[in-house]
Design a protein around this motif. Structure first.
Motif, PDB file in Angstrom:
ATOM      1  N   GLY A   1       0.817  -1.210   0.000  1.00 10.63           N
ATOM      2  CA  GLY A   1       0.000   0.000   0.000  1.00 10.63           C
ATOM      3  C   GLY A   1       0.849   1.257   0.000  1.00 10.63           C
ATOM      4  N   GLU A   2       1.894   1.271   0.840  1.00 11.39           N
ATOM      5  CA  GLU A   2       2.774   2.429   0.888  1.00 11.39           C
ATOM      6  C   GLU A   2       3.488   2.634  -0.450  1.00 11.39           C
ATOM      7  OE1 GLU A   2       2.620   0.160   3.344  1.00 11.39           O
ATOM      8  OE2 GLU A   2       3.057   1.065   5.293  1.00 11.39           O
ATOM      9  N   LYS A   3       3.905   1.531  -1.059  1.00 10.63           N
ATOM     10  CA  LYS A   3       4.608   1.640  -2.337  1.00 10.63           C
ATOM     11  C   LYS A   3       3.692   2.172  -3.434  1.00 10.63           C
ATOM     12  CE  LYS A   3       7.945  -1.972  -1.329  1.00 10.63           C
ATOM     13  NZ  LYS A   3       8.406  -3.319  -1.622  1.00 10.63           N
ATOM     14  N   VAL A   4       2.464   1.676  -3.489  1.00  6.81           N
ATOM     15  CA  VAL A   4       1.521   2.109  -4.524  1.00  6.81           C
ATOM     16  C   VAL A   4       1.182   3.590  -4.342  1.00  6.81           C
ATOM     17  CG1 VAL A   4      -0.844   1.837  -5.366  1.00  6.81           C
ATOM     18  CG2 VAL A   4       0.574  -0.169  -4.961  1.00  6.81           C
ATOM     19  N   ILE A   5       0.881   3.986  -3.112  1.00  5.16           N
ATOM     20  CA  ILE A   5       0.553   5.396  -2.863  1.00  5.16           C
ATOM     21  C   ILE A   5       1.776   6.274  -3.119  1.00  5.16           C
ATOM     22  CG2 ILE A   5      -0.195   7.052  -1.121  1.00  5.16           C
ATOM     23  CD1 ILE A   5      -1.847   4.805   0.134  1.00  5.16           C
ATOM     24  N   GLY A   6       2.971   5.771  -2.806  1.00  3.95           N
ATOM     25  CA  GLY A   6       4.192   6.517  -3.089  1.00  3.95           C
ATOM     26  C   GLY A   6       4.397   6.734  -4.574  1.00  3.95           C
ATOM     27  N   ILE A   7       4.140   5.715  -5.372  1.00  6.02           N
ATOM     28  CA  ILE A   7       4.285   5.850  -6.822  1.00  6.02           C
ATOM     29  C   ILE A   7       3.242   6.828  -7.375  1.00  6.02           C
ATOM     30  CG2 ILE A   7       4.054   4.594  -9.006  1.00  6.02           C
ATOM     31  CD1 ILE A   7       5.370   2.194  -7.525  1.00  6.02           C
ATOM     32  N   ILE A   8       2.028   6.782  -6.844  1.00  7.54           N
ATOM     33  CA  ILE A   8       1.004   7.744  -7.261  1.00  7.54           C
ATOM     34  C   ILE A   8       1.449   9.164  -6.922  1.00  7.54           C
ATOM     35  CG2 ILE A   8      -1.353   8.550  -6.791  1.00  7.54           C
ATOM     36  CD1 ILE A   8      -2.116   5.576  -6.435  1.00  7.54           C
ATOM     37  N   SER A   9       2.032   9.329  -5.751  1.00  8.71           N
ATOM     38  CA  SER A   9       2.517  10.651  -5.351  1.00  8.71           C
ATOM     39  C   SER A   9       3.659  11.129  -6.245  1.00  8.71           C
ATOM     40  CB  SER A   9       2.961  10.617  -3.895  1.00  8.71           C
ATOM     41  OG  SER A   9       3.479  11.854  -3.510  1.00  8.71           O
ATOM     42  N   ILE A  10       4.532  10.216  -6.637  1.00  4.93           N
ATOM     43  CA  ILE A  10       5.623  10.580  -7.552  1.00  4.93           C
ATOM     44  C   ILE A  10       5.050  11.060  -8.882  1.00  4.93           C
ATOM     45  CG2 ILE A  10       7.555   9.662  -8.905  1.00  4.93           C
ATOM     46  CD1 ILE A  10       8.136   7.808  -6.502  1.00  4.93           C
ATOM     47  N   VAL A  11       4.058  10.341  -9.402  1.00 12.17           N
ATOM     48  CA  VAL A  11       3.432  10.738 -10.671  1.00 12.17           C
ATOM     49  C   VAL A  11       2.773  12.108 -10.538  1.00 12.17           C
ATOM     50  CG1 VAL A  11       1.571  10.163 -12.281  1.00 12.17           C
ATOM     51  CG2 VAL A  11       3.142   8.385 -11.507  1.00 12.17           C
ATOM     52  N   LEU A  12       2.083  12.356  -9.426  1.00 12.93           N
ATOM     53  CA  LEU A  12       1.444  13.652  -9.228  1.00 12.93           C
ATOM     54  C   LEU A  12       2.477  14.774  -9.097  1.00 12.93           C
ATOM     55  CD1 LEU A  12      -1.480  12.718  -6.817  1.00 12.93           C
ATOM     56  CD2 LEU A  12      -1.618  13.328  -9.231  1.00 12.93           C
ATOM     57  N   ASN A  13       3.618  14.472  -8.480  1.00 12.65           N
ATOM     58  CA  ASN A  13       4.673  15.487  -8.377  1.00 12.65           C
ATOM     59  C   ASN A  13       5.285  15.782  -9.738  1.00 12.65           C
ATOM     60  OD1 ASN A  13       4.585  16.140  -5.620  1.00 12.65           O
ATOM     61  ND2 ASN A  13       5.718  14.289  -5.111  1.00 12.65           N
ATOM     62  N   ILE A  14       5.396  14.776 -10.585  1.00 20.57           N
ATOM     63  CA  ILE A  14       5.902  15.013 -11.944  1.00 20.57           C
ATOM     64  C   ILE A  14       4.894  15.852 -12.735  1.00 20.57           C
ATOM     65  CG2 ILE A  14       6.475  13.860 -14.117  1.00 20.57           C
ATOM     66  CD1 ILE A  14       7.708  11.610 -12.401  1.00 20.57           C
ATOM     67  N   ILE A  15       3.613  15.611 -12.519  1.00 21.46           N
ATOM     68  CA  ILE A  15       2.590  16.460 -13.133  1.00 21.46           C
ATOM     69  C   ILE A  15       2.729  17.895 -12.607  1.00 21.46           C
ATOM     70  CG2 ILE A  15       0.093  16.900 -13.245  1.00 21.46           C
ATOM     71  CD1 ILE A  15      -0.260  13.832 -13.346  1.00 21.46           C
ATOM     72  N   GLY A  16       3.093  18.042 -11.320  1.00 26.46           N
ATOM     73  CA  GLY A  16       3.335  19.369 -10.748  1.00 26.46           C
ATOM     74  C   GLY A  16       4.502  20.076 -11.418  1.00 26.46           C
ATOM     75  N   VAL A  17       5.536  19.322 -11.787  1.00 29.04           N
ATOM     76  CA  VAL A  17       6.653  19.910 -12.528  1.00 29.04           C
ATOM     77  C   VAL A  17       6.145  20.429 -13.878  1.00 29.04           C
ATOM     78  CG1 VAL A  17       8.862  19.420 -13.651  1.00 29.04           C
ATOM     79  CG2 VAL A  17       8.417  18.535 -11.365  1.00 29.04           C
ATOM     80  N   GLY A  18       5.291  19.664 -14.514  1.00 27.13           N
ATOM     81  CA  GLY A  18       4.697  20.100 -15.780  1.00 27.13           C
ATOM     82  C   GLY A  18       3.824  21.337 -15.608  1.00 27.13           C
ATOM     83  N   PHE A  19       3.104  21.420 -14.486  1.00 28.96           N
ATOM     84  CA  PHE A  19       2.284  22.603 -14.212  1.00 28.96           C
ATOM     85  C   PHE A  19       3.159  23.841 -14.044  1.00 28.96           C
ATOM     86  CE2 PHE A  19       0.160  25.388 -11.070  1.00 28.96           C
ATOM     87  CZ  PHE A  19      -0.920  25.772 -11.837  1.00 28.96           C
ATOM     88  N   GLY A  20       4.295  23.674 -13.371  1.00 28.63           N
ATOM     89  CA  GLY A  20       5.235  24.784 -13.224  1.00 28.63           C
ATOM     90  C   GLY A  20       5.773  25.227 -14.571  1.00 28.63           C
ATOM     91  N   ALA A  21       6.050  24.266 -15.448  1.00 32.77           N
ATOM     92  CA  ALA A  21       6.517  24.609 -16.793  1.00 32.77           C
ATOM     93  C   ALA A  21       5.410  25.319 -17.576  1.00 32.77           C
ATOM     94  CB  ALA A  21       6.969  23.353 -17.527  1.00 32.77           C
ATOM     95  N   LEU A  22       4.172  24.926 -17.332  1.00 36.73           N
ATOM     96  CA  LEU A  22       3.045  25.592 -17.986  1.00 36.73           C
ATOM     97  C   LEU A  22       2.937  27.048 -17.537  1.00 36.73           C
ATOM     98  CD1 LEU A  22       0.511  25.180 -19.811  1.00 36.73           C
ATOM     99  CD2 LEU A  22      -0.736  24.693 -17.708  1.00 36.73           C
ATOM    100  N   LEU A  23       3.193  27.297 -16.266  1.00 38.79           N
ATOM    101  CA  LEU A  23       3.168  28.671 -15.773  1.00 38.79           C
ATOM    102  C   LEU A  23       4.261  29.517 -16.423  1.00 38.79           C
ATOM    103  CD1 LEU A  23       2.512  28.259 -11.944  1.00 38.79           C
ATOM    104  CD2 LEU A  23       0.945  29.101 -13.684  1.00 38.79           C
ATOM    105  N   LEU A  24       5.365  28.884 -16.767  1.00 38.03           N
ATOM    106  CA  LEU A  24       6.455  29.620 -17.414  1.00 38.03           C
ATOM    107  C   LEU A  24       6.144  29.952 -18.872  1.00 38.03           C
ATOM    108  CD1 LEU A  24       9.586  27.766 -16.036  1.00 38.03           C
ATOM    109  CD2 LEU A  24       8.744  30.014 -15.403  1.00 38.03           C
ATOM    110  N   SER A  25       5.250  29.200 -19.474  1.00 40.11           N
ATOM    111  CA  SER A  25       4.983  29.395 -20.902  1.00 40.11           C
ATOM    112  C   SER A  25       3.697  30.179 -21.178  1.00 40.11           C
ATOM    113  CB  SER A  25       4.909  28.032 -21.591  1.00 40.11           C
ATOM    114  OG  SER A  25       3.789  27.315 -21.113  1.00 40.11           O
TER     115      SER A  25
END
Length: 142
Positions: free
Chosen positions: A6-30
Motif C-alpha cells: 500500500g505504501e509503495k503504490v501510494i508513493g508511486i502515485i505521489s511521484i506521478v502527481l509530483n511530476i505532473i506538478g513539474v509540468g504545471f510549473g513549466a506551464l506557468l512559465l509558458s
C-alpha cells in the motif's frame, strides 16, 4: 517482514502527481504575454493596476518555484519508496515522506495538496506499522 504494498503504490502515485506538478510549473512559465494584459484589464476594472513586468516576473518566479519544489518532493518520495524494501529503513522512509509533504506544503503554498495528503498518509503508515511478533515464546513451546 511486513508487506508494504500500500505504501509503495501510494508513493508511486505521489511521484506521478509530483511530476505532473513539474509540468504545471513549466506551464506557468509558458504563459502568453497577452494573458497578462487580460489580467491587467480585470485589475483596472477593480480600480488597481500592476505593471505587466511585475505580473510576468511573479508568475515566472512561482512557476520555477513550483517546478523545483515538485521535483525535490518527487526525488524524496522515490528514495522513500526504495527504502521501504526493508523494515529497518521504514522509519527513514516515513521521515522522508513527511519531509516531502512539508516541502510541498511550504514550497507550493498548499496548491499541491493531493500529493501532500498522500505523503502524510504514507509517512504515518510507514512510521506506525510495526512487524508482528510471534506469540510463541521459549517458555511455552508450541
Amino acid at each position: 517482514m511486513i508487506k508494504r504494498k500500500g505504501e509503495k503504490v501510494i508513493g508511486i502515485i505521489s511521484i506521478v502527481l509530483n511530476i505532473i506538478g513539474v509540468g504545471f510549473g513549466a506551464l506557468l512559465l509558458s504563459i502568453d504575454p497577452s494573458f497578462y494584459d487580460q489580467i491587467n484589464e480585470v485589475l483596472q476594472e477593480e480600480g488597481e493596476t500592476l505593471p505587466i513586468e511585475t505580473l510576468e516576473a511573479g508568475m515566472s518566479a512561482f512557476g520555477i518555484q513550483f517546478m523545483v519544489v515538485s521535483a525535490i518532493a518527487a526525488v524524496l518520495t522515490l528514495v522513500g519508496v526504495i527504502f521501504l524494501k526493508t523494515d529497518q529503513r521504514a522509519v527513514i522512509s516515513g521521515i522522508l515522506f513527511l519531509v516531502s509533504a512539508i516541502t510541498l506544503l511550504i514550497g507550493t503554498v498548499g496548491l499541491a495538496f493531493v500529493p501532500m495528503i498522500l505523503l502524510i498518509v504514507i509517512g504515518l503508515m510507514s512510521l506506525i506499522k510495526k512487524p508482528k511478533t510471534d506469540i510463541h515464546t521459549s517458555e511455552y513451546p508450541s
